[in-house]
Every structure is written in C-alpha cells, then in structure tokens.
Design a protein around this motif. Structure first.
Motif, mmCIF file in Angstrom:
data_model
loop_
_atom_site.group_PDB
_atom_site.id
_atom_site.type_symbol
_atom_site.label_atom_id
_atom_site.label_comp_id
_atom_site.label_asym_id
_atom_site.label_seq_id
_atom_site.Cartn_x
_atom_site.Cartn_y
_atom_site.Cartn_z
ATOM 1 N N ARG A 170 -14.285 5.144 10.030
ATOM 2 C CA ARG A 170 -13.580 4.131 10.827
ATOM 3 C C ARG A 170 -13.980 4.205 12.288
ATOM 4 O O ARG A 170 -13.420 3.481 13.120
ATOM 5 N N GLY A 179 -9.574 -4.076 -13.195
ATOM 6 C CA GLY A 179 -8.320 -3.656 -12.576
ATOM 7 C C GLY A 179 -8.091 -4.184 -11.172
ATOM 8 O O GLY A 179 -7.050 -3.920 -10.582
ATOM 9 N N GLY A 222 -7.410 -0.734 12.418
ATOM 10 C CA GLY A 222 -7.677 -1.300 11.102
ATOM 11 C C GLY A 222 -7.036 -0.485 9.995
ATOM 12 O O GLY A 222 -6.296 0.457 10.261
ATOM 13 N N PRO A 223 -7.328 -0.847 8.757
ATOM 14 C CA PRO A 223 -6.709 -0.143 7.636
ATOM 15 C C PRO A 223 -7.176 1.300 7.539
ATOM 16 O O PRO A 223 -8.318 1.620 7.834
ATOM 17 N N VAL A 224 -6.264 2.181 7.115
ATOM 18 C CA VAL A 224 -6.619 3.563 6.823
ATOM 19 C C VAL A 224 -6.849 3.645 5.322
ATOM 20 O O VAL A 224 -5.910 3.500 4.540
ATOM 21 N N PRO A 225 -8.103 3.834 4.905
ATOM 22 C CA PRO A 225 -8.367 3.837 3.468
ATOM 23 C C PRO A 225 -7.614 4.950 2.744
ATOM 24 O O PRO A 225 -7.446 6.055 3.257
ATOM 25 N N HIS A 226 -7.161 4.614 1.573
ATOM 26 C CA HIS A 226 -6.529 5.579 0.679
ATOM 27 C C HIS A 226 -7.574 5.933 -0.369
ATOM 28 O O HIS A 226 -8.088 5.064 -1.061
ATOM 29 N N PHE A 227 -7.919 7.204 -0.455
ATOM 30 C CA PHE A 227 -8.953 7.627 -1.401
ATOM 31 C C PHE A 227 -8.315 8.333 -2.599
ATOM 32 O O PHE A 227 -7.179 8.775 -2.545
ATOM 33 N N GLY A 228 -9.071 8.445 -3.653
ATOM 34 C CA GLY A 228 -8.640 9.218 -4.825
ATOM 35 C C GLY A 228 -8.195 8.332 -5.968
ATOM 36 O O GLY A 228 -8.546 7.151 -6.038
ATOM 37 N N ASN A 229 -7.431 8.916 -6.854
ATOM 38 C CA ASN A 229 -7.018 8.239 -8.084
ATOM 39 C C ASN A 229 -6.021 7.125 -7.779
ATOM 40 O O ASN A 229 -5.067 7.317 -7.035
ATOM 41 N N VAL A 230 -6.271 5.956 -8.342
ATOM 42 C CA VAL A 230 -5.376 4.811 -8.103
ATOM 43 C C VAL A 230 -5.046 4.107 -9.410
ATOM 44 O O VAL A 230 -5.815 4.143 -10.374
ATOM 45 N N LYS A 231 -3.907 3.459 -9.434
ATOM 46 C CA LYS A 231 -3.518 2.640 -10.585
ATOM 47 C C LYS A 231 -4.167 1.262 -10.462
ATOM 48 O O LYS A 231 -4.464 0.820 -9.360
ATOM 49 N N PRO A 232 -4.327 0.595 -11.584
ATOM 50 C CA PRO A 232 -4.922 -0.749 -11.508
ATOM 51 C C PRO A 232 -3.990 -1.746 -10.822
ATOM 52 O O PRO A 232 -2.773 -1.614 -10.889
ATOM 53 N N LEU A 233 -4.572 -2.722 -10.165
ATOM 54 C CA LEU A 233 -3.824 -3.781 -9.495
ATOM 55 C C LEU A 233 -3.629 -4.979 -10.421
ATOM 56 O O LEU A 233 -2.864 -5.885 -10.129
ATOM 57 N N GLU A 234 -4.358 -4.979 -11.511
ATOM 58 C CA GLU A 234 -4.271 -6.046 -12.510
ATOM 59 C C GLU A 234 -4.047 -5.406 -13.875
ATOM 60 O O GLU A 234 -4.400 -4.249 -14.087
ATOM 61 N N LEU A 277 -4.993 -5.240 9.624
ATOM 62 C CA LEU A 277 -4.967 -5.535 8.185
ATOM 63 C C LEU A 277 -4.689 -4.272 7.380
ATOM 64 O O LEU A 277 -4.874 -3.155 7.863
ATOM 65 N N ILE A 330 -5.136 -4.457 -17.288
ATOM 66 C CA ILE A 330 -6.474 -4.269 -17.856
ATOM 67 C C ILE A 330 -6.432 -4.608 -19.349
ATOM 68 O O ILE A 330 -5.599 -4.135 -20.073
ATOM 69 N N PRO A 384 -13.610 -0.738 7.783
ATOM 70 C CA PRO A 384 -12.252 -0.684 8.349
ATOM 71 C C PRO A 384 -12.214 -0.443 9.858
ATOM 72 O O PRO A 384 -11.170 -0.647 10.478
ATOM 73 N N GLY A 385 -13.322 -0.038 10.457
ATOM 74 C CA GLY A 385 -13.343 0.177 11.899
ATOM 75 C C GLY A 385 -13.774 -1.046 12.677
ATOM 76 O O GLY A 385 -13.873 -1.012 13.909
ATOM 77 N N ALA A 428 -11.101 -6.360 11.405
ATOM 78 C CA ALA A 428 -10.162 -5.788 10.439
ATOM 79 C C ALA A 428 -8.875 -5.293 11.093
ATOM 80 O O ALA A 428 -7.987 -4.773 10.399
ATOM 81 N N GLU A 429 -8.754 -5.458 12.399
ATOM 82 C CA GLU A 429 -7.575 -4.944 13.108
ATOM 83 C C GLU A 429 -6.283 -5.540 12.536
ATOM 84 O O GLU A 429 -6.171 -6.749 12.333
ATOM 85 N N GLU A 433 -5.628 -2.394 3.461
ATOM 86 C CA GLU A 433 -6.912 -2.168 2.781
ATOM 87 C C GLU A 433 -7.413 -3.437 2.090
ATOM 88 O O GLU A 433 -8.601 -3.614 1.873
ATOM 89 N N LEU A 472 -13.951 7.662 -2.096
ATOM 90 C CA LEU A 472 -13.748 6.353 -2.731
ATOM 91 C C LEU A 472 -12.470 6.394 -3.560
ATOM 92 O O LEU A 472 -11.811 7.429 -3.662
ATOM 93 N N TRP A 506 -10.843 5.876 -7.473
ATOM 94 C CA TRP A 506 -11.347 5.972 -8.840
ATOM 95 C C TRP A 506 -10.202 5.879 -9.843
ATOM 96 O O TRP A 506 -9.040 6.099 -9.520
ATOM 97 N N ARG A 507 -10.594 5.562 -11.084
ATOM 98 C CA ARG A 507 -9.605 5.441 -12.172
ATOM 99 C C ARG A 507 -10.370 5.523 -13.492
ATOM 100 O O ARG A 507 -11.397 4.855 -13.657
#
Lengths: 243, 243, 243, 243
Positions: free
Chosen positions: A192, D178, A229-241, B146, A243, B138-139, B143-144, B148, D122, D124-125
């Motif tokens: 960032r 997803g 700007g946005p602070v990215p969230h990394f790692g395991n995530v649930k689906p947004l839709e 917003l 599947i 994001p930087g 993107a300010e 993710e 990044l 992942w899922r």
C-alpha cells in the motif's frame, strides 16, 4: 481528501561522513539530514523530524515509524550497520502505506534492495562532472514547478545499467558529461506504500541546497504520502457467492 | 503545491437517453450530468459546471475547455454526432494537461479511442446482473476511502478482452455474476494530461447515486487535476553542450 | 510454437529523399528500403519484400498486408501523402496481430501517431553529433547480441520530451553529445499486435549499415512477429453462468 | 536467434504432499514434478530434468543451476525448509538470466518473495469451485494457442488483493465462482532474467493434466528462456567522453 492534511516526514541519515570528513561537515554543518529537514520545514503542510544511525534503534522505533507518513533515506558507507530488525520494521511500514524516498547512494541500502528484489547495482564515477536531469513525464506530480531539465554543475556519476525493476513510472532521465545516462527518478508501488528513488545528492557537493533538488523532494513527499485506501485482508475467506 | 487549489470540473453528457427514454428520465431527472454535478458540487475544492451535446459546440468551446481542469465524459448512442473539431480541441487540452475521466459507455467515444490508439471494444450484456469491483492497487489515490471491494447490485456487464493499451496503473478489476472479468479502473498518462477510465455507470440503473461510485469519481478528479509541470518545447533546438 | 516458422517481412519506405537528394542516393543506392531488405534477407527465417509510397496503394494492398507478419516503416517528408485508407488498413492489421517497426523519422507518420494516441513530437537537431545508445533492459529479446551500449558516430539528434505514452517496455536510452537524452527503443502492445519504435536511422548518414543497428532490427522483427493467440470476440454475449 | 536452440528446463518440486497424502499420490503418482516433466518432455526443443527438496542441496547445485535455462518451482508446506543459500543461488541465477516459472502455492516461496520485494500474500479458499481464466493480453507469447478463456472445473481459489508489484505484463485474470478475481498470469523482468507467476495448479486436483495449463507452461518456458544480451559491468568506470 488530501487537502489540509499534515504530512509527517522523518528524514533518516546515516550521518557518518559528517563526523569524519571535514569537507562534508563544512558543506552540511547540520548533517545531510539537517539540511533536508531545514528546507522541508518551510512547507506549512509538513511536520519534519530527523533520525540517524547511531541513535538507539537507529532512531526508527516502532513509535517513530507508526507516526511517520513519509520516510526519507540517505546512507552510504554504513548500509551494513543498519540492523535487519529495523529494516524489517521499515519494510512492513512501507507495505502498509508509509512513503519512502531513497536518495542517491541509498540505492544500496538494505531497505531499497529488499523492496526492489534486485541488486540495485550501477556504474559510478567521482569526477565532479556535469549532470543534466530531463523530465520525461511532465504531467507527473513530482515534476511540478520544474523546467524541462535542470543541471547539477558537479556531481558523482551514476550510469546504466541500473539493476532495478522497470519503474511503475519513470519521471527523470539523467545525461552525464562523461557519456552515460541514468533513470534518475523512479516511482514504485509496493504494497500500500509508494517508493521514489531520486539519484542526485552527494556528500561532497552542495546538491541538497539546489532549489530544483529541493523542489523534487518536496513534490515526492506529497506524492508518497499515504492514501486512506482499503487494508487488504489476507488468508482464508468464505465465498461471497453461493458456489 | 496542490493544497487549497480549486479544481474546475466540467461534466459532459450526451444527454439523449434522458430525452427519449422515460425510465432514464425518471432515474436521472436532471440528466446524468446533473446527477454527477450534484454530488461533485458537495466538495468544497471543486467548481462544477456541465455541458451537453446539443449546446452550441457541444458546450465545449475553447473558453470552456481552457478553464476546465478535469473533464468528465458520458456518451452512448450519439458518439458519432460529436464533431471532430471538438474532439480535436478536447484532445489538445488533454495532451496539454487537462484531466479526462471517461465513464462506462464512453469507452466508445471518439476522444477515448483517439487517446488510446486502439478500438476500445469489449463484450457486453444487459441482464441486470451483479458486479463486484475489487481494488487491486490499494495505495492508489483513486482507492481512497474504499473497502476491498464494492458491489453494484444490477448493472450492464462489460467483459474482457477490453481492447485498450495496458493501463499505466490498473486500480480496479470487476467480477460479474455471468462469468466475466473486466479491467474497470484504468489510469493513463497522455501528454501532460491524465486519463481515467471507470467502467460503472449505466443509464437505466441508479449507479451514479451509489456512494462508492461517487467516491471514485471524486478521487479521480483530484488525481487527474493538472500539475504545473514543464511545458515541453518541441522542434529544432541548439545544442546545450559544445559538440 | 515459433521454432522454424518463417516470418514474412515487408519493408516500407517513402523513398523520396533517394530520388531528390544526391547524397542520399549515394549512401543508399537501392533506397533505404533496399538497404534494410538486403540485411534482413540474410536471415534464413525471414521472407523479405519491399513497398514504397509511389506504388499503387503505396504497395500496401490488402493482399500484401494480409501476408505480412512484420511491417517496417520509414518515412520523413511525405507523411501527409500517405492516404488515410491505407493507414487504416495498416492500423487494422496491427491490432489484429501484425508487428510494426517504426524507424527514426517515422515517429511522425500517421500510423504511429494513430497507434500512440499522442503527438509523438520531440526535439531535433542535425549537427552530425555522436549518439551512444545504452541498453537498459538487458534481458529483453531486442537486446540479444548487443554490448552494454553502441555508438553512432554521426547522427541527427532526437531529444526528450518525446510525446508518446510510456512504453510497455523501455529497452534503449540514448545519450547525445549536445546534452540531450532520448527513449530510443520503445515496445508497445496494441491490440493483438506489437509495435517497436527505434530511433536511429537517418537518410544522410550510413546508419542502416551499422551491424548493431541491423542486429536490433532483426531482433525486433522476431520479437514483433505475430503470436497465434486468441482472437477476441467483441459485442453482445450470453452469460457463461446462471445469473 | 532463438530458432533451433534447446532450452534446458529443471522442474523443482517440494515433493512432500506426494509422500504423505494418499490422494495426492494417486493423482500424481510420479509427483507433481514428474507430471510436469512428462508433458514438457514431449517438446522437441526442451531438455527436461527434475529436482526435489529432499535431494542434497535440494537438487539445485551450482552445476545444475548453471546448466538450467528455465526453472519451474512448485512448493507449498515446506517453504521454510528451503535453505537460504540455495535461495540465494537461484536468485543470482535469475538476475543473471535464468527464467523462473512459479506455480500456484509457490507464491509464498522464499525465492518469489525475495524477487518481488513484497509479501506475496493473498486470499484463499479450498472449496473445489470453478475458475475461469481470461486472456487479457492476446498478443503475448504466453497466450499462444489458447482461446479467449479456459476453465478449471475444480480448484482452490486465490483472490485479490495479491500483494505483488504490478506485473510488467499482465496476461491472465481469473474469475471464481465464489466472487473473487485474481491476476493469474504475471510477467516480470528481474535483472537479466524473466519471472512468470502462474496461479493454477493444486495438489488435490488434476490441474497439471489439463491441456490449456500445459500449454501455458510450455509457452512460458519459451518466453522465459535466457536471451544472449549484454552482461552489465557494475562499479567504478572511466568516462567515455572528455569531461
């Protein structure tokens, strides 16, 4: 919105030449960091402080870095004395949004090499020759207030091949009397944060007193200031839709 | 120094759908240009006016353009009615520093195609599907403010291959429910000017009322505002050194 | 797979200086196109032919272009005589995959300006000064077989600001004795095609006989040769997923 | 000239999943490295061998690396077991021209992070969802032989923000069922070498048997093969001109 937001600048200097070379001490009686802090302090939207290698934690404690928007870096003969844990701390802050402006011989600093992923090596010569710095991206914020080129009457030469990744934006190209060229103003996005490498600035020439050089560094501070700007969230995530 | 400098914004709209499609007129009773001008006018550092296709010289006289810092462009069904001399006038202003923000179906405008040098073609579908716009840089100033990602509940789909040059900076990538992706926020330097293409914004969906869309356009105006950099001198020149 | 596939090269030349300037005719008795075709023909994987302005359709009929993999372009005093329909034909072929190599004064050709979307203007001087061309991207295919730099003993100077979009890849930067620099080797992707701008090459200097210049042009032909990638389908499409 | 030159490929695999997970061993009975070596060996211009983590020096001795044109990297659960001296050896070879292709979970390998200068983190899922990979640069050599997109029926998802520098060329963007997107084909120049990150390829899905995936990796090998360009000379140099 950037308007009226103060930018907290920390000017870091190795500060070794100033202690051991009489000529450097004469040119920069407050140290290179002091000279840079002086002209930056004239800007009403900057809050400026300095830090140097021989301070505890090199003056770059977590508290200092957490309250720094843009860090300016000058080092030369003591790159290896910068402790890795401090380098890692600066690195984390850049990736999390802090701007970093690397000057001249800082190309070989641990932090710049770590952020570039390459050797950052180059050609060099100390012959006091003339440099002419051409603006190749005249609409870039770092070129604000400049003419088509500016000259440094006497400087150390840095020549291509400069072993860095191709910059995201190339703002300046230098011409040297001895026959070389150099990509002298290089912008990078990393995480960032924003990184600007600026070639001019030597310890035995009064380069940081030149109005054009000062102008570039001021412009670069504003360009490199963090964006909310946005602070990215990394790692395991649930689906947004579904599947 | 950008602080406290007002930015003069002209919002240009073809303004044809609004006259002929009842649904468009209901969603955008002041026209799309009116809706955009409304939310931009809430910013204290913007001076906003509008211009439309059916005004004399399409509302883009030399006087208007000379006093425009950033031009916003929305067109769809009447691209070919825009006179070439007005296109050339806008083109000259962009290359001389005026920012240009091209929205949605403006991808096929004469001015965007002329500045890109490609067809600017793409895939499309009007099925009212969901779009999710991801921030990949994001930087970046655009993107300010917003998160993710943000979603547009119902939109027209635009899909890759988007036939444009690779953007100098890619800020957004869209995901569409129907299976496509799109480079939705593309920054370009052209001459001394900056161009931003932003995908969202359709005449039959209330997309320009979404806070995130408004935020992006406001950010883009500030990013695209002219910089007071060097004005290149072209043509025959004398040597700067003895040859 | 590119191996063993012949590359069909068409060398296009305005071919006017050769007819009117005795000196040009002496240096390039077969025309600049003839000189270029001669050295390209030495490569076993190239099939080379030429075309010139004064031929019907400038020698660039649909049949010729359809069977051209890479087009080399040299023009200077007669850019405006190139008919728009031929320019459009070349443009369509580039966007559909044909490589285009634009040499020296071709920067002001209609086709290059159309593909760049900018004025392509620059500084220039005819003083027969020395140029030193530095490789800044040594791993690029166009740098194959070169040293770190090569020199052109006497040339016309082209200087920055060069008003083009920042190249997708910058391969060469020139140093000039008179004090200027120039981005002399610029790679662009446009549509499915590749464009390479190469600065050297003047009508009154024997530059196209220099081995390094010939090497660059040969490398560029191979780099710009079409790739058998996907042909994008544009326009209205059905969803790939259930919406 | 690249024609008829053999490319020496070394396929490196951590090779741990294959030993401990029955399912992985069933899908890839020769190991992932074996599966990749098998399809690469079908190309007449490739010479292929493999190396794995548990071999002495991880199979990447100086001799092996010095005779490797392109190294393919797959790792996942044992990144930290790769010794720093081997990472440094690979790094030096890449900067000196060896191509590197990093697959899927290799995004977190020491070598990729070192070359990128960022976290390479990044989202992942593992839900076995569908991925559709779109070609956004259809003229790029890595897209040769592909359609506009290809699908992976079941895969692990990787989502943006992908914390890497903006690629020098972005070739692929992925769509996931997803709701995420990803920059799935990223080209980088680093030193004299080329790096390609390719997202697909999981240990519990038969992804490396898919023709499109194989095609991309074959194309990437040819794209990343070393170029015989200049070897930069760094350090102190004499002037090329009288100062």
């Amino acid at each position: 919105m950037n308007v009226n937001r103060n930018i907290k600048v920390t000017v870091w200097n190795e500060n070794r030449h100033e202690k051991t070379h009489k000529k450097v001490a004469e040119i920069y009686p407050k140290g290179i960091h002091g000279a840079i802090a002086d002209f930056l302090s004239q800007e009403s939207d900057f809050e400026v402080r300095t830090a140097t290698l021989d301070e505890p934690e090199h003056g770059l404690t977590k508290e200092v870095l957490d309250s720094t928007d843009v860090l300016i870096w000058w080092g030369h003969i003591a790159h290896n004395e910068v402790r890795d844990e401090v380098v890692d701390r600066v690195y984390d802050r850049v990736l999390n949004g802090m701007g970093l402006i690397v000057l001249h011989s800082g190309h070989f600093s641990k932090i710049f090499k770590k952020l570039m992923g390459t050797t950052c090596n180059l050609k060099w010569r100390e012959a006091g020759e003339k440099e002419r710095i051409w603006v190749v991206e005249p609409g870039h914020p770092i070129a604000e207030g400049l003419g088509e080129y500016f000259e440094i009457p006497q400087t150390e030469m840095y020549g291509e091949r400069f072993d860095v990744p191709a910059p995201d934006t190339l703002v300046f190209i230098s011409w040297f009397a001895g026959g070389e060229v150099f990509r002298s103003g290089c912008c990078y996005n990393r995480g960032r944060g924003k990184v600007f490498y600026f070639r001019p600035g030597h310890e035995t020439f009064p380069i940081f007193y030149q109005p054009e050089v000062q102008r570039v560094i001021k412009n670069a501070v504003r360009w490199a200031a963090p964006v909310n700007g946005p602070v990215p969230h990394f790692g395991n995530v649930k689906p947004l839709e579904n599947i």
